[in-house]
Design a protein around this motif. Structure first.
Motif, PDB file in Angstrom:
ATOM      1  N   VAL A   1       0.860  -1.187   0.000  1.00 22.43           N
ATOM      2  CA  VAL A   1       0.000   0.000   0.000  1.00 22.43           C
ATOM      3  C   VAL A   1       0.893   1.233   0.000  1.00 22.43           C
ATOM      4  N   PRO A   2       1.038   1.905  -1.127  1.00 25.74           N
ATOM      5  CA  PRO A   2       1.916   3.079  -1.155  1.00 25.74           C
ATOM      6  C   PRO A   2       1.262   4.325  -0.565  1.00 25.74           C
ATOM      7  N   VAL A   3      -0.068   4.455  -0.716  1.00 25.05           N
ATOM      8  CA  VAL A   3      -0.757   5.653  -0.210  1.00 25.05           C
ATOM      9  C   VAL A   3      -1.986   5.205   0.566  1.00 25.05           C
ATOM     10  N   PHE A   4      -2.444   6.081   1.446  1.00 25.01           N
ATOM     11  CA  PHE A   4      -3.652   5.838   2.229  1.00 25.01           C
ATOM     12  C   PHE A   4      -4.658   6.904   1.824  1.00 25.01           C
ATOM     13  N   SER A   5      -5.344   6.644   0.708  1.00 30.12           N
ATOM     14  CA  SER A   5      -6.257   7.626   0.135  1.00 30.12           C
ATOM     15  C   SER A   5      -7.683   7.087   0.183  1.00 30.12           C
ATOM     16  N   HIS A   6      -8.614   7.895  -0.352  1.00 33.07           N
ATOM     17  CA  HIS A   6     -10.026   7.516  -0.319  1.00 33.07           C
ATOM     18  C   HIS A   6     -10.321   6.333  -1.234  1.00 33.07           C
ATOM     19  N   GLU A   7      -9.395   5.978  -2.139  1.00 35.00           N
ATOM     20  CA  GLU A   7      -9.623   4.846  -3.035  1.00 35.00           C
ATOM     21  C   GLU A   7      -9.342   3.505  -2.368  1.00 35.00           C
ATOM     22  N   VAL A   8      -8.332   3.464  -1.487  1.00 27.49           N
ATOM     23  CA  VAL A   8      -7.933   2.193  -0.889  1.00 27.49           C
ATOM     24  C   VAL A   8      -8.543   1.969   0.488  1.00 27.49           C
ATOM     25  N   VAL A   9      -9.030   3.024   1.126  1.00 31.28           N
ATOM     26  CA  VAL A   9      -9.562   2.877   2.485  1.00 31.28           C
ATOM     27  C   VAL A   9     -10.759   1.932   2.540  1.00 31.28           C
ATOM     28  N   PRO A  10     -11.770   2.033   1.632  1.00 29.84           N
ATOM     29  CA  PRO A  10     -12.908   1.095   1.740  1.00 29.84           C
ATOM     30  C   PRO A  10     -12.509  -0.365   1.589  1.00 29.84           C
ATOM     31  N   ASP A  11     -11.479  -0.633   0.810  1.00 32.08           N
ATOM     32  CA  ASP A  11     -11.064  -2.028   0.625  1.00 32.08           C
ATOM     33  C   ASP A  11     -10.258  -2.540   1.802  1.00 32.08           C
ATOM     34  N   HIS A  12      -9.363  -1.729   2.322  1.00 33.27           N
ATOM     35  CA  HIS A  12      -8.470  -2.204   3.386  1.00 33.27           C
ATOM     36  C   HIS A  12      -9.116  -2.172   4.765  1.00 33.27           C
ATOM     37  N   LEU A  13     -10.128  -1.365   4.940  1.00 32.87           N
ATOM     38  CA  LEU A  13     -10.793  -1.304   6.246  1.00 32.87           C
ATOM     39  C   LEU A  13     -12.101  -2.081   6.261  1.00 32.87           C
ATOM     40  N   ARG A  14     -12.412  -2.788   5.190  1.00 32.70           N
ATOM     41  CA  ARG A  14     -13.650  -3.575   5.148  1.00 32.70           C
ATOM     42  C   ARG A  14     -13.518  -4.806   6.036  1.00 32.70           C
ATOM     43  N   THR A  15     -14.530  -5.057   6.844  1.00 29.46           N
ATOM     44  CA  THR A  15     -14.510  -6.198   7.764  1.00 29.46           C
ATOM     45  C   THR A  15     -15.464  -7.305   7.347  1.00 29.46           C
ATOM     46  N   LYS A  16     -16.281  -7.093   6.319  1.00 30.30           N
ATOM     47  CA  LYS A  16     -17.214  -8.118   5.854  1.00 30.30           C
ATOM     48  C   LYS A  16     -17.362  -7.978   4.334  1.00 30.30           C
ATOM     49  N   PRO A  17     -17.738  -9.047   3.668  1.00 26.11           N
ATOM     50  CA  PRO A  17     -17.864  -8.992   2.206  1.00 26.11           C
ATOM     51  C   PRO A  17     -19.068  -8.174   1.769  1.00 26.11           C
ATOM     52  N   ASP A  18     -19.203  -8.021   0.455  1.00 24.21           N
ATOM     53  CA  ASP A  18     -20.349  -7.311  -0.100  1.00 24.21           C
ATOM     54  C   ASP A  18     -21.644  -8.052   0.231  1.00 24.21           C
ATOM     55  N   PRO A  19     -22.765  -7.353   0.265  1.00 22.95           N
ATOM     56  CA  PRO A  19     -24.041  -8.041   0.586  1.00 22.95           C
ATOM     57  C   PRO A  19     -24.370  -9.164  -0.384  1.00 22.95           C
ATOM     58  N   GLU A  20     -24.078  -8.975  -1.685  1.00 25.29           N
ATOM     59  CA  GLU A  20     -24.368 -10.040  -2.643  1.00 25.29           C
ATOM     60  C   GLU A  20     -23.521 -11.276  -2.364  1.00 25.29           C
ATOM     61  N   VAL A  21     -22.240 -11.058  -2.099  1.00 21.18           N
ATOM     62  CA  VAL A  21     -21.351 -12.183  -1.794  1.00 21.18           C
ATOM     63  C   VAL A  21     -21.757 -12.854  -0.493  1.00 21.18           C
ATOM     64  N   GLU A  22     -22.164 -12.071   0.470  1.00 23.19           N
ATOM     65  CA  GLU A  22     -22.587 -12.642   1.749  1.00 23.19           C
ATOM     66  C   GLU A  22     -23.834 -13.510   1.579  1.00 23.19           C
ATOM     67  N   GLU A  23     -24.789 -13.072   0.752  1.00 22.20           N
ATOM     68  CA  GLU A  23     -25.986 -13.875   0.504  1.00 22.20           C
ATOM     69  C   GLU A  23     -25.638 -15.181  -0.203  1.00 22.20           C
ATOM     70  N   GLN A  24     -24.745 -15.100  -1.191  1.00 21.84           N
ATOM     71  CA  GLN A  24     -24.332 -16.329  -1.878  1.00 21.84           C
ATOM     72  C   GLN A  24     -23.630 -17.288  -0.920  1.00 21.84           C
ATOM     73  N   GLU A  25     -22.810 -16.749  -0.032  1.00 25.85           N
ATOM     74  CA  GLU A  25     -22.111 -17.604   0.929  1.00 25.85           C
ATOM     75  C   GLU A  25     -23.099 -18.276   1.885  1.00 25.85           C
ATOM     76  N   LYS A  26     -24.091 -17.547   2.326  1.00 26.18           N
ATOM     77  CA  LYS A  26     -25.105 -18.138   3.202  1.00 26.18           C
ATOM     78  C   LYS A  26     -25.878 -19.234   2.478  1.00 26.18           C
ATOM     79  N   GLN A  27     -26.186 -19.011   1.199  1.00 30.19           N
ATOM     80  CA  GLN A  27     -26.910 -20.016   0.434  1.00 30.19           C
ATOM     81  C   GLN A  27     -26.079 -21.283   0.276  1.00 30.19           C
ATOM     82  N   LEU A  28     -24.781 -21.110   0.008  1.00 33.62           N
ATOM     83  CA  LEU A  28     -23.903 -22.278  -0.118  1.00 33.62           C
ATOM     84  C   LEU A  28     -23.801 -23.046   1.197  1.00 33.62           C
ATOM     85  N   ILE A  29     -23.712 -22.313   2.301  1.00 31.22           N
ATOM     86  CA  ILE A  29     -23.630 -22.978   3.606  1.00 31.22           C
ATOM     87  C   ILE A  29     -24.915 -23.751   3.888  1.00 31.22           C
TER      88      ILE A  29
END
Length: 208
Positions: free
Chosen positions: A55-83
């Motif tokens: 990570v060379p810079v800490f800007s508004h482009e990389v913050v949502p990806d690096h500070l995310r603690t859970k996946p996207d809602p669509e991915v989370e729904e697919q994961e629940k369905q698979l489980i």
């Protein structure tokens, strides 16, 4: 003694921190949101060192990806369905599906390796020479320049000449005086000689 003193100090601080975190008035950290206070598009060497150059810079482009603690809602729904689907399958059925998948993967790997071997062998066959250059050169020389061909004609090669053609009797009468004269030019320029006079090939049957 200095190491033991340092260890005792660290141990006391860790115990104090655990007591604070376990206190009933301390909110759960999982319910807390991390908010970046400083965002900069400039290169940060400290962040580069801590992230090992990822990570060379800490800007508004990389913050949502690096500070995310859970996946996207669509991915989370697919994961629940698979489980949920996986929980419905019995262990015996799951084992059969695993064996079937392993068999399919093994067959696919065998086909891929077979194709690679065939392509390698095909390349070797293409590189192998399938003709004799000496024979090819001799054939081209015989067709183009008549090299290596015999001058003798087979018996009865004179053929019959139609009486209706003009000058046929003169050609037959002077056939004994016909002689093949090798020319230094192209084969199309070689013409038979009759009594020292060159005759046109169009008036004679072509026999070579």
């Amino acid at each position: 003694p200095s190491v033991l003193d340092s260890f005792a100090l660290l141990s006391g601080q860790l115990n104090t921190l655990n007591k604070v975190l376990k206190h009933e008035k301390t909110p759960l950290l999982r319910n807390q949101v991390i908010i970046p206070l400083v965002l900069s598009p400039d290169r940060d060497e400290e962040i580069m060192r801590q992230t090992e150059g990822r990570v060379p810079v800490f800007s508004h482009e990389v913050v949502p990806d690096h500070l995310r603690t859970k996946p996207d809602p669509e991915v989370e729904e697919q994961e629940k369905q698979l489980i949920t689907d996986a929980a419905r399958i019995s262990p015996d059925v799951a084992q059969k599906q695993i064996q079937s998948l392993n068999k399919m993967c093994s067959n696919l790997l065998e086909k891929i390796s077979k194709e690679e071997r065939e392509s390698e062998s095909g390349g070797l066959r293409q590189n192998k020479q399938t003709f004799n250059p000496a024979d090819t050169n001799a054939l081209v020389a015989a067709v183009a320049f008549g090299k290596g061909l015999s001058n003798r004609r087979p018996p009865g090669s004179g053929g019959s000449v139609q009486s209706g053609q003009p000058g046929a009797g003169a050609i037959i009468a002077g056939a004994s005086g016909m002689q093949q004269v090798p020319m230094s030019g192209a084969p199309a320029q070689q013409q038979p000689m009759l009594a020292g006079v060159q005759m046109a090939q169009a008036g004679q049957p072509g026999k070579y």
